[in-house]
Design a protein around this motif. Structure first.
Motif, PDB file in Angstrom:
ATOM      1  N   LYS A  26       2.903  -6.248  -9.829  1.00  0.00           N
ATOM      2  CA  LYS A  26       3.714  -5.183  -9.840  1.00  0.00           C
ATOM      3  C   LYS A  26       3.800  -4.865 -11.448  1.00  0.00           C
ATOM      4  O   LYS A  26       2.824  -4.013 -12.075  1.00  0.00           O
ATOM      5  N   ASP A  76       1.909  -9.347   2.813  1.00  0.00           N
ATOM      6  CA  ASP A  76       2.200  -8.869   1.724  1.00  0.00           C
ATOM      7  C   ASP A  76       2.575  -9.807   0.764  1.00  0.00           C
ATOM      8  O   ASP A  76       3.072 -10.982   1.054  1.00  0.00           O
ATOM      9  N   VAL A  77       2.133  -9.736  -0.579  1.00  0.00           N
ATOM     10  CA  VAL A  77       2.407 -10.717  -1.594  1.00  0.00           C
ATOM     11  C   VAL A  77       3.288 -10.423  -2.834  1.00  0.00           C
ATOM     12  O   VAL A  77       3.495  -9.245  -3.276  1.00  0.00           O
ATOM     13  N   ARG A 106      -6.870  -3.316  -2.167  1.00  0.00           N
ATOM     14  CA  ARG A 106      -7.251  -2.046  -2.266  1.00  0.00           C
ATOM     15  C   ARG A 106      -6.868  -1.518  -3.677  1.00  0.00           C
ATOM     16  O   ARG A 106      -5.946  -1.894  -4.364  1.00  0.00           O
ATOM     17  N   LEU A 147       9.284 -14.115   0.326  1.00  0.00           N
ATOM     18  CA  LEU A 147       9.173 -12.983   1.297  1.00  0.00           C
ATOM     19  C   LEU A 147       9.053 -13.678   2.854  1.00  0.00           C
ATOM     20  O   LEU A 147       9.175 -13.238   3.692  1.00  0.00           O
ATOM     21  N   ILE A 182       2.527   1.569  -3.426  1.00  0.00           N
ATOM     22  CA  ILE A 182       1.540   2.214  -4.457  1.00  0.00           C
ATOM     23  C   ILE A 182       1.453   3.763  -4.172  1.00  0.00           C
ATOM     24  O   ILE A 182       1.308   4.324  -5.071  1.00  0.00           O
ATOM     25  N   SER A 211      -7.259  -8.929   1.727  1.00  0.00           N
ATOM     26  CA  SER A 211      -7.804  -7.386   1.371  1.00  0.00           C
ATOM     27  C   SER A 211      -7.209  -7.029   0.486  1.00  0.00           C
ATOM     28  O   SER A 211      -5.838  -7.145   0.038  1.00  0.00           O
ATOM     29  N   PRO A 214      -2.161  -1.883 -10.967  1.00  0.00           N
ATOM     30  CA  PRO A 214      -2.487  -3.116 -10.366  1.00  0.00           C
ATOM     31  C   PRO A 214      -3.265  -2.661  -8.932  1.00  0.00           C
ATOM     32  O   PRO A 214      -2.729  -1.812  -8.277  1.00  0.00           O
ATOM     33  N   PRO A 215      -3.980  -3.491  -8.328  1.00  0.00           N
ATOM     34  CA  PRO A 215      -4.503  -3.433  -7.015  1.00  0.00           C
ATOM     35  C   PRO A 215      -3.523  -3.670  -5.774  1.00  0.00           C
ATOM     36  O   PRO A 215      -2.547  -4.522  -6.229  1.00  0.00           O
ATOM     37  N   ALA A 216      -3.629  -3.420  -4.746  1.00  0.00           N
ATOM     38  CA  ALA A 216      -2.472  -3.726  -3.790  1.00  0.00           C
ATOM     39  C   ALA A 216      -3.512  -4.706  -2.874  1.00  0.00           C
ATOM     40  O   ALA A 216      -4.449  -4.640  -2.644  1.00  0.00           O
ATOM     41  N   VAL A 217      -2.407  -5.967  -2.654  1.00  0.00           N
ATOM     42  CA  VAL A 217      -3.116  -7.103  -2.136  1.00  0.00           C
ATOM     43  C   VAL A 217      -2.360  -7.454  -0.723  1.00  0.00           C
ATOM     44  O   VAL A 217      -1.122  -7.363  -0.723  1.00  0.00           O
ATOM     45  N   LYS A 218      -3.020  -7.937   0.219  1.00  0.00           N
ATOM     46  CA  LYS A 218      -2.518  -8.290   1.637  1.00  0.00           C
ATOM     47  C   LYS A 218      -3.194  -9.447   2.004  1.00  0.00           C
ATOM     48  O   LYS A 218      -4.638  -9.584   2.135  1.00  0.00           O
ATOM     49  N   GLU A 246       2.530   6.319  -6.896  1.00  0.00           N
ATOM     50  CA  GLU A 246       1.385   7.560  -7.398  1.00  0.00           C
ATOM     51  C   GLU A 246       2.109   8.857  -7.565  1.00  0.00           C
ATOM     52  O   GLU A 246       2.037   9.894  -8.153  1.00  0.00           O
ATOM     53  N   HIS A 260       4.437 -12.661   2.896  1.00  0.00           N
ATOM     54  CA  HIS A 260       5.058 -12.327   4.048  1.00  0.00           C
ATOM     55  C   HIS A 260       4.361 -13.023   5.309  1.00  0.00           C
ATOM     56  O   HIS A 260       3.073 -12.317   5.290  1.00  0.00           O
ATOM     57  N   PHE A 268       1.027  -1.084  -0.003  1.00  0.00           N
ATOM     58  CA  PHE A 268       0.029  -0.023   0.189  1.00  0.00           C
ATOM     59  C   PHE A 268       1.027   1.244   0.279  1.00  0.00           C
ATOM     60  O   PHE A 268       0.594   2.279  -0.695  1.00  0.00           O
ATOM     61  N   PRO A 271      -6.661   1.144  -6.454  1.00  0.00           N
ATOM     62  CA  PRO A 271      -6.047   2.418  -6.792  1.00  0.00           C
ATOM     63  C   PRO A 271      -6.949   3.401  -7.389  1.00  0.00           C
ATOM     64  O   PRO A 271      -7.744   2.756  -8.449  1.00  0.00           O
TER      65      PRO A 271
END
Lengths: 297, 161
Positions: B94, B87-88, B58, B123, A12, B56, B67-71, A16, B82, A9, B60
């Protein structure tokens, strides 16, 4: 190994910020500049590269810079194509470009792309084509408030309803060009158009997989190559991509190559798809790793 | 939120609701379309079968161009995830992200990643090292045990952060 102190997060958010900084410092597509600017830029260079740039300035009087973000070829091609249609195109070429744009989504879906994932990019592409050619934009195939598809009659071969006052008046050309420039400078629509050009390129690779397989290295299939090198934003293009996109749209592309190899003091011009009929020739300047738009004297 | 993201996510949501998958649930938060949750249920013969993993996501504002952020919010033992942060490490999250993919495609890619770890970009070094030195049996029993401990409905809920 990634540090756990920063999460994806955070990364990102950081990316940005970097993107915003780049965006603030250079336009996606610049205003036209005299090609002599290029000679000033490289006045320290005494090598063959500068000789080639001199050669370029003798044949081309102006150029537009395109942001060097890995998408420069597609962006330069897209803007230059529509500008050529506006200034030198015939009504027949405009109609051909419009009709193939409208028909293109069905062809991509037939290639295996999921319709709702390419719909937005298609909409943006058709929007700029409609703006340049003056043909009406077909209605959207989705109700955006619900995400539910609505049936739309789309027949690419039917005559567009509005007859064009073609050739365009100088005033109409100027108006459309300034609208086009505004769109090509405005994300996310500009990126969507660029991405759709990538999809059209990938679609052409896949439709002609047998032909292109011979040009693809590393043992990749055409589909794998597209997933890795075409359908990803910011992935730079090579000559084979230019071959594919100019053939996909039937648009002739001339690339003027400049580099520091001293076998010749002249810039090398390569014409892709010389017999193209959908538009007048699009001219691009290549400096190692980058494409800009060129205008002949 | 930009119109482009909103339009796109509305359609993804409609598609997910119309076309549910057995291996995962996917949905957006009721009050924020940019926040999604996936629940992965890796099917047999996955090493992780029986586990239920909450992820989860998120999105952008520049989605789908970026890409979306993934956890993972459920603890999971995997070389590319991790242990503490969730984290992935996955190329499509990426530089190899394609704007023609969706959050649904992403869930499928995560399920594929579970049983196809990439040991060269770990990770979770402990899990990675077991595989790297060829101890498949040790790896399998570690994954099975930690899945039972942290990711089964019977296990006490234990989540990172």
């Amino acid at each position: 190994m990634a540090s756990s102190a920063y999460s994806d997060f955070d990364v990102i958010a950081q990316e940005e910020r970097v993107r915003d900084e780049i965006a603030a410092s250079s336009e996606l597509v610049s205003d036209p500049l005299p090609t002599s600017v290029l000679l000033d830029e490289y006045k320290e260079n005494k090598d063959a590269f500068r000789d080639k740039l001199k050669d370029v300035t003798s044949k081309y009087d102006s150029f537009r810079r395109v942001r060097g973000d890995g998408n420069c070829f597609y962006r330069a091609f897209g803007f230059a194509l529509l500008q050529q249609i506006l200034h030198r195109g015939t009504e027949e070429q405009a109609r051909k470009l419009y009709q193939q744009a409208v028909a293109s989504k069905a062809l991509l879906v037939a290639q295996g792309y999921t319709e709702y994932t390419i719909e937005d990019f298609y909409d943006s592409y058709v929007e700029v084509i409609a703006l340049a050619t003056g043909f009406p934009k077909p209605p959207a195939a989705y109700d955006y408030s619900t995400g539910i598809p609505v049936p739309v009659q789309q027949d690419a071969n039917s005559e567009p309803p509005k007859q064009l006052p073609w050739p365009l008046t100088a005033q109409e050309r100027a108006l459309r060009e300034s609208n086009l420039l505004a769109i090509f400078r405005d994300d996310p629509v500009a990126s969507a158009v660029v991405y759709y050009l990538r999809l059209l390129t990938a679609g052409h690779f896949k439709t002609n997989a047998e032909f292109f397989q011979g040009f693809i290295e590393d043992g990749l299939t055409v589909s794998e190559f597209c997933a890795r090198e075409v359908e990803v934003m910011a992935r730079e293009c090579e000559q084979v991509h230019i071959v594919a996109l100019s053939a996909a749209l039937d648009v002739p592309v001339r690339v003027v190559y400049t580099d520091s190899s001293d076998s010749t003091s002249q810039a090398t011009e390569i014409n892709f798809q010389e017999e193209g009929t959908a538009a007048p020739t699009v001219s691009l300047l290549y400096r190692p790793g980058h494409y800009d738009i060129l205008y002949a004297r | 939120m930009s119109m482009t993201v909103q339009k796109r996510l509305m359609r993804e949501l409609a598609e997910v609701e119309r076309n549910a998958a057995a291996e995962f649930d996917l949905g957006s938060s009721e009050d924020n379309l940019l926040v999604w949750t996936a629940v992965l249920r890796p099917p047999a013969p996955s090493l992780y079968q029986g586990g239920v993993f909450h992820v989860s996501i998120r999105v952008p504002n520049t989605y789908p161009m970026t890409p979306p952020a993934v956890k993972f919010s459920t603890r999971i033992c995997h070389p590319n995830i991790h242990w503490k942060s969730g984290d992935v490490c996955l190329d499509i999250l990426k530089t190899a992200w394609s704007p023609a993919w969706t959050l649904r495609t992403l869930c499928l890619a995560l399920l594929v990643l579970l049983d196809n770890p990439e040991v060269d970009s770990p990770l979770n070094c402990d899990a990675g090292n077991l595989l790297r030195c060829g101890d498949k049996r040790g790896y399998k029993s570690l994954v099975t045990m930690l899945t039972a401990l942290h990711a089964t409905p019977a296990s006490a809920s234990s989540s990172p952060n």
